[in-house]
Design a protein around this motif. Sequence first.
Motif, PDB file in Angstrom:
ATOM      1  N   VAL A  64      98.399  26.946  42.331  1.00  0.00           N
ATOM      2  CA  VAL A  64      99.083  25.661  42.451  1.00  0.00           C
ATOM      3  C   VAL A  64     100.573  25.948  42.432  1.00  0.00           C
ATOM      4  O   VAL A  64     101.074  26.611  41.520  1.00  0.00           O
ATOM      5  CB  VAL A  64      98.730  24.704  41.294  1.00  0.00           C
ATOM      6  CG1 VAL A  64      99.478  23.389  41.438  1.00  0.00           C
ATOM      7  CG2 VAL A  64      97.227  24.460  41.245  1.00  0.00           C
ATOM      8  N   ILE A  65     101.265  25.479  43.448  1.00  0.00           N
ATOM      9  CA  ILE A  65     102.702  25.712  43.579  1.00  0.00           C
ATOM     10  C   ILE A  65     103.402  24.362  43.609  1.00  0.00           C
ATOM     11  O   ILE A  65     103.088  23.511  44.448  1.00  0.00           O
ATOM     12  CB  ILE A  65     103.024  26.516  44.860  1.00  0.00           C
ATOM     13  CG1 ILE A  65     102.339  27.891  44.821  1.00  0.00           C
ATOM     14  CG2 ILE A  65     104.532  26.695  45.028  1.00  0.00           C
ATOM     15  CD1 ILE A  65     101.079  27.969  45.592  1.00  0.00           C
ATOM     16  N   LEU A  66     104.341  24.166  42.666  1.00  0.00           N
ATOM     17  CA  LEU A  66     105.133  22.946  42.642  1.00  0.00           C
ATOM     18  C   LEU A  66     106.414  23.163  43.433  1.00  0.00           C
ATOM     19  O   LEU A  66     106.971  24.258  43.424  1.00  0.00           O
ATOM     20  CB  LEU A  66     105.500  22.556  41.210  1.00  0.00           C
ATOM     21  CG  LEU A  66     104.380  22.148  40.283  1.00  0.00           C
ATOM     22  CD1 LEU A  66     104.954  21.670  38.951  1.00  0.00           C
ATOM     23  CD2 LEU A  66     103.514  21.068  40.883  1.00  0.00           C
ATOM     24  N   ASP A  67     106.875  22.115  44.069  1.00  0.00           N
ATOM     25  CA  ASP A  67     108.133  22.159  44.808  1.00  0.00           C
ATOM     26  C   ASP A  67     109.250  22.524  43.841  1.00  0.00           C
ATOM     27  O   ASP A  67     109.612  21.742  42.974  1.00  0.00           O
ATOM     28  CB  ASP A  67     108.388  20.791  45.448  1.00  0.00           C
ATOM     29  CG  ASP A  67     109.671  20.748  46.249  1.00  0.00           C
ATOM     30  OD1 ASP A  67     110.425  21.743  46.256  1.00  0.00           O
ATOM     31  OD2 ASP A  67     109.916  19.710  46.876  1.00  0.00           O
ATOM     32  N   GLU A  68     109.790  23.727  43.994  1.00  0.00           N
ATOM     33  CA  GLU A  68     110.828  24.207  43.072  1.00  0.00           C
ATOM     34  C   GLU A  68     112.217  23.691  43.438  1.00  0.00           C
ATOM     35  O   GLU A  68     113.163  23.869  42.685  1.00  0.00           O
ATOM     36  CB  GLU A  68     110.827  25.737  43.010  1.00  0.00           C
ATOM     37  CG  GLU A  68     109.601  26.315  42.336  1.00  0.00           C
ATOM     38  CD  GLU A  68     109.447  25.913  40.867  1.00  0.00           C
ATOM     39  OE1 GLU A  68     110.468  25.735  40.171  1.00  0.00           O
ATOM     40  OE2 GLU A  68     108.298  25.751  40.428  1.00  0.00           O
TER      41      GLU A  68
END
Length: 158
Positions: free
Chosen positions: A12-16
């Motif tokens: 899971v990758i959150l908008d950094e």
Amino acid sequence: MNAKGAHRLCDVILDETIGRSTPDVEHERAVAIFDLIEENSFEPVGHAGGPYKLYLSLVDSKLVFSIKTETGDDVATHILSLTPFRRIIKDYFMICESYYEAIRSSTPSQIEAIDMGRRGIHNEGSQTLMDRLEGKIRIDFDTARRLFTLVCVLYWRG
């Protein structure tokens, strides 16, 4: 790989680009991602199977679920309005602030009462997320709870 193993998130990758938040919120984010990857049920409707990578972001006040296979192939992108979540998220963050404050200075029974309220609002947000994803992505309630935590983190930072 069994069917259950295929219908899960492996990352899971959150908008950094949104930036970082308070240590308490960042801790919630890290725990939610860890727990989500450890145990989840995630099945994009009409797709044979993953595992999947989920990229979560906010674009123009909309929640974007961009789903790829483990190898990076595009599966689907779902864009959800945040309108049904706004009140729930606002209430959730107000009670979270009370909870973090209570941990520092309140009695165990006061902390427990606030935590019960926090869980209730969190459950409402999780059910709303499941409802909004119906027909798009099949998830179980525990997966919805962890995803709702991440939606809150994105919303709070955005």
